[in-house]
Design a protein around this motif. Structure first.
Motif, short mmCIF file in Angstrom:
data_model
loop_
_atom_site.label_atom_id
_atom_site.label_comp_id
_atom_site.label_asym_id
_atom_site.label_seq_id
_atom_site.Cartn_x
_atom_site.Cartn_y
_atom_site.Cartn_z
N VAL A 130 0.86 -1.21 0.00
CA VAL A 130 0.07 0.09 -0.16
C VAL A 130 1.02 1.11 0.09
O VAL A 130 0.72 2.06 -0.76
CB VAL A 130 -1.03 0.17 1.10
N HIS A 131 1.91 1.26 0.81
CA HIS A 131 2.84 2.23 0.88
C HIS A 131 3.86 1.84 1.75
O HIS A 131 3.75 0.66 2.37
CB HIS A 131 2.32 3.78 1.49
N ILE A 135 1.25 -3.51 4.18
CA ILE A 135 0.86 -4.24 3.32
C ILE A 135 -0.64 -4.77 3.20
O ILE A 135 -1.12 -4.92 4.28
CB ILE A 135 1.85 -5.64 3.39
N LEU A 136 -1.27 -4.83 1.91
CA LEU A 136 -2.57 -5.22 1.66
C LEU A 136 -2.28 -6.98 1.60
O LEU A 136 -1.77 -7.28 0.48
CB LEU A 136 -3.08 -4.37 0.49
N ILE A 137 -3.17 -7.68 2.43
CA ILE A 137 -3.19 -8.97 2.05
C ILE A 137 -4.63 -9.53 1.82
O ILE A 137 -5.69 -8.88 2.64
CB ILE A 137 -2.63 -9.71 3.49
N THR A 157 -6.92 -7.67 4.36
CA THR A 157 -6.53 -6.82 5.70
C THR A 157 -5.38 -6.10 5.41
O THR A 157 -4.60 -6.59 4.36
CB THR A 157 -5.95 -7.98 6.52
N TYR A 158 -5.25 -5.10 5.95
CA TYR A 158 -4.00 -4.25 5.77
C TYR A 158 -3.25 -4.38 7.21
O TYR A 158 -3.62 -4.27 8.24
CB TYR A 158 -4.42 -2.47 5.96
N TYR A 159 -1.90 -4.86 6.80
CA TYR A 159 -1.06 -4.99 7.93
C TYR A 159 -0.10 -4.26 8.02
O TYR A 159 0.74 -3.93 7.02
CB TYR A 159 -0.41 -6.44 7.75
N GLY A 160 0.43 -3.48 9.21
CA GLY A 160 1.39 -2.33 9.48
C GLY A 160 2.56 -2.87 10.05
O GLY A 160 2.56 -3.78 10.74
#
Length: 170
Positions: A130-131, A135-137, A157-160
């Motif tokens: 994403v940036h 990460i977009l999973i 999900t967005y995982y930071g």
């Protein structure tokens, strides 16, 4: 003396001056054919309604199992560390090791206890950036429904890197 002839109630022959036909209490062939056609339409409609009902039940059951499978996979990701990479697909451990192309996963055998639902389902996972540090999973479960058409359920999900994440159902 009166010479009038009288017929008794038990007499089988009517007077010669008034012939009568005995009317039978039965259905005509047209009435029987019409009622048979109506019954055939009712039975065929009932069968169609039952088939659609079974298909709807199967779809609802599969959607429920797909959601449970995806939730289980998200719990696995939630317990995974960021890893040694800096972006999606470039690490060897953790979330950064998830490939950026759709990869098939094995569905846990615990879901097979629900008939053949687990064996009909296929699950894939992919990651994308994403940036920096996010990460977009995406998980996708697909299966063929009771009536043969293909159904798909997606979760992501967005995982930071610092632990910020959320999952959303589509």
């Amino acid at each position: 003396m009166n010479t009038t002839t009288r017929f008794s109630a038990s007499s089988d022959s009517p007077p010669a001056s008034r012939p009568r036909r005995r009317r039978l209490a039965a259905f005509t062939i047209i009435e029987v054919a019409t009622s048979a056609a109506i019954m055939a339409m009712v039975i065929s409609t009932s069968i169609i309604v039952l088939q659609r009902g079974f298909a709807s039940l199967d779809t609802a059951r599969c959607l429920s199992y797909a959601s449970q499978i995806l939730q289980s996979e998200f719990e696995k990701v939630r317990l995974t560390t960021w890893g040694d990479g800096t972006a999606a697909g470039n690490g060897t451990t953790g979330v950064t090791a998830i490939p950026t192309t759709a990869t098939a996963l094995t569905i846990d055998a615990n879901y097979y206890s629900a008939g053949d639902v687990g064996t009909r389902m296929r699950i894939t996972r992919k990651a994308s950036d994403v940036h920096t540090g996010m990460i977009l999973i995406t998980y996708t479960v697909s299966w063929n429904a009771y009536d043969g058409h293909k159904l798909v359920r997606n979760y992501f999900t967005y995982y930071g890197k610092d632990g910020i994440y959320d999952f959303i159902a589509l």
